[in-house]
Design a protein around this motif. Sequence first.
Motif, PDB file in Angstrom:
ATOM      1  N   ALA A 110     -13.283  34.734  -3.071  1.00 13.78           N
ATOM      2  CA  ALA A 110     -12.683  33.568  -3.719  1.00 13.78           C
ATOM      3  C   ALA A 110     -11.912  33.977  -4.968  1.00 13.78           C
ATOM      4  N   ARG A 111     -12.344  35.024  -5.635  1.00  7.34           N
ATOM      5  CA  ARG A 111     -11.640  35.529  -6.823  1.00  7.34           C
ATOM      6  C   ARG A 111     -10.329  36.224  -6.477  1.00  7.34           C
ATOM      7  N   GLY A 112     -10.112  36.509  -5.196  1.00 12.73           N
ATOM      8  CA  GLY A 112      -8.868  37.139  -4.789  1.00 12.73           C
ATOM      9  C   GLY A 112      -9.012  38.510  -4.158  1.00 12.73           C
ATOM     10  N   ALA A 113     -10.247  39.007  -4.014  1.00 12.30           N
ATOM     11  CA  ALA A 113     -10.449  40.302  -3.364  1.00 12.30           C
ATOM     12  C   ALA A 113     -10.222  40.171  -1.862  1.00 12.30           C
ATOM     13  N   ALA A 114      -9.572  41.148  -1.262  1.00 12.06           N
ATOM     14  CA  ALA A 114      -9.463  41.197   0.192  1.00 12.06           C
ATOM     15  C   ALA A 114     -10.858  41.354   0.788  1.00 12.06           C
ATOM     16  N   LEU A 115     -11.017  40.957   2.049  1.00 12.57           N
ATOM     17  CA  LEU A 115     -12.357  40.942   2.637  1.00 12.57           C
ATOM     18  C   LEU A 115     -13.032  42.308   2.611  1.00 12.57           C
ATOM     19  N   GLU A 116     -12.279  43.385   2.884  1.00 12.51           N
ATOM     20  CA  GLU A 116     -12.910  44.704   2.870  1.00 12.51           C
ATOM     21  C   GLU A 116     -13.348  45.085   1.460  1.00 12.51           C
ATOM     22  N   GLN A 117     -12.564  44.709   0.443  1.00 11.06           N
ATOM     23  CA  GLN A 117     -12.958  45.004  -0.933  1.00 11.06           C
ATOM     24  C   GLN A 117     -14.144  44.139  -1.347  1.00 11.06           C
ATOM     25  N   ALA A 118     -14.100  42.866  -0.996  1.00 14.78           N
ATOM     26  CA  ALA A 118     -15.217  41.980  -1.322  1.00 14.78           C
ATOM     27  C   ALA A 118     -16.502  42.476  -0.671  1.00 14.78           C
ATOM     28  N   ALA A 119     -16.406  42.953   0.575  1.00 19.32           N
ATOM     29  CA  ALA A 119     -17.590  43.468   1.259  1.00 19.32           C
ATOM     30  C   ALA A 119     -18.117  44.726   0.587  1.00 19.32           C
ATOM     31  N   ALA A 120     -17.220  45.662   0.250  1.00 18.87           N
ATOM     32  CA  ALA A 120     -17.649  46.910  -0.389  1.00 18.87           C
ATOM     33  C   ALA A 120     -18.322  46.635  -1.724  1.00 18.87           C
ATOM     34  N   TRP A 121     -17.695  45.811  -2.547  1.00 23.80           N
ATOM     35  CA  TRP A 121     -18.280  45.476  -3.836  1.00 23.80           C
ATOM     36  C   TRP A 121     -19.578  44.684  -3.659  1.00 23.80           C
ATOM     37  N   GLY A 122     -19.595  43.755  -2.729  1.00 22.62           N
ATOM     38  CA  GLY A 122     -20.795  42.950  -2.523  1.00 22.62           C
ATOM     39  C   GLY A 122     -21.985  43.794  -2.100  1.00 22.62           C
TER      40      GLY A 122
END
Length: 288
Positions: A237-249
């Motif tokens: 929701a903050r603007g991260a692409a799904l792969e980046q959001a997944a890696a960070w998450g």
Amino acid sequence: MAITAGSLRDWKLPMPGVDADKEVRGHVLIVAGSREMPGALLLAATAALRAGAGKLTIATAASVAPQLGVALPEARVIGLAETADGGLLADGAQSLFKACERASAVLIGPGMQDEAASAALVRALLPHCAHAPLVLDAGAMCLARDGFRFDSPVLLTPHAGELAGLTGGDKEDIAQAPQVAAQRAARNWRAVVALKGAVTVIAEPSGRRWRHEGGNTGLAISGSGDVLAGLIAGLAARGAALEQAAAWGVALHAMAGEQLSLRHGPLGYLAREISGEVPALLRALAAH
């Protein structure tokens, strides 16, 4: 590519400016829960806000919507009709369709029951979510069982047992070769796949992969996956692409478990405590 604190610092998350309002930070919609498992939505929604999302809408079973509205005073709440088996229905839910269209990221699945109803709900919502990153977790992943292929940005978050159930594969074979299994699923579904486990593999249809090792056995607790799904949705929701959001998450989830184990020991901390560690971890990673 290995997911480490160093690689995350080089892969910076989108950050709002000092004068940004809640709209800039992103609006996350979470469609989840049931009368028997309302807490799954509570865990995921709290995690999405802790990850930095600015606005929250939740859609859940009408029978538990008021209670969740009180537990989540930050949220707008949409109550949905239910099947006899506890599933959620989108029939006539125009407010839900509009919420999808306004959302910066959508999460569907934690705590949902009734597989047939869940598949129908996801099918009904897909056209309204095509503009935004979509995370399918837990019961919402059942749509992929019939070889469904996605046409818009979608992330699925199975563990080895769930992936075996969705693909007809063998759980042990998947666990022994997670990179192969995640890549095959990503190509077949045309989706990003985060295959969870002691080693978590994130795969894109294009062939790119990320690998994370870390965390501890205390994270293997009821509700932990709901927290992870919420973290990913909040980052998207903050603007991260799904792969980046997944890696960070995935990394934040593991780091939070490590912090909790230092205070409570390797076992016994609760899924509800994981999200509270995340803001400080985000600050620490951004400080270098």
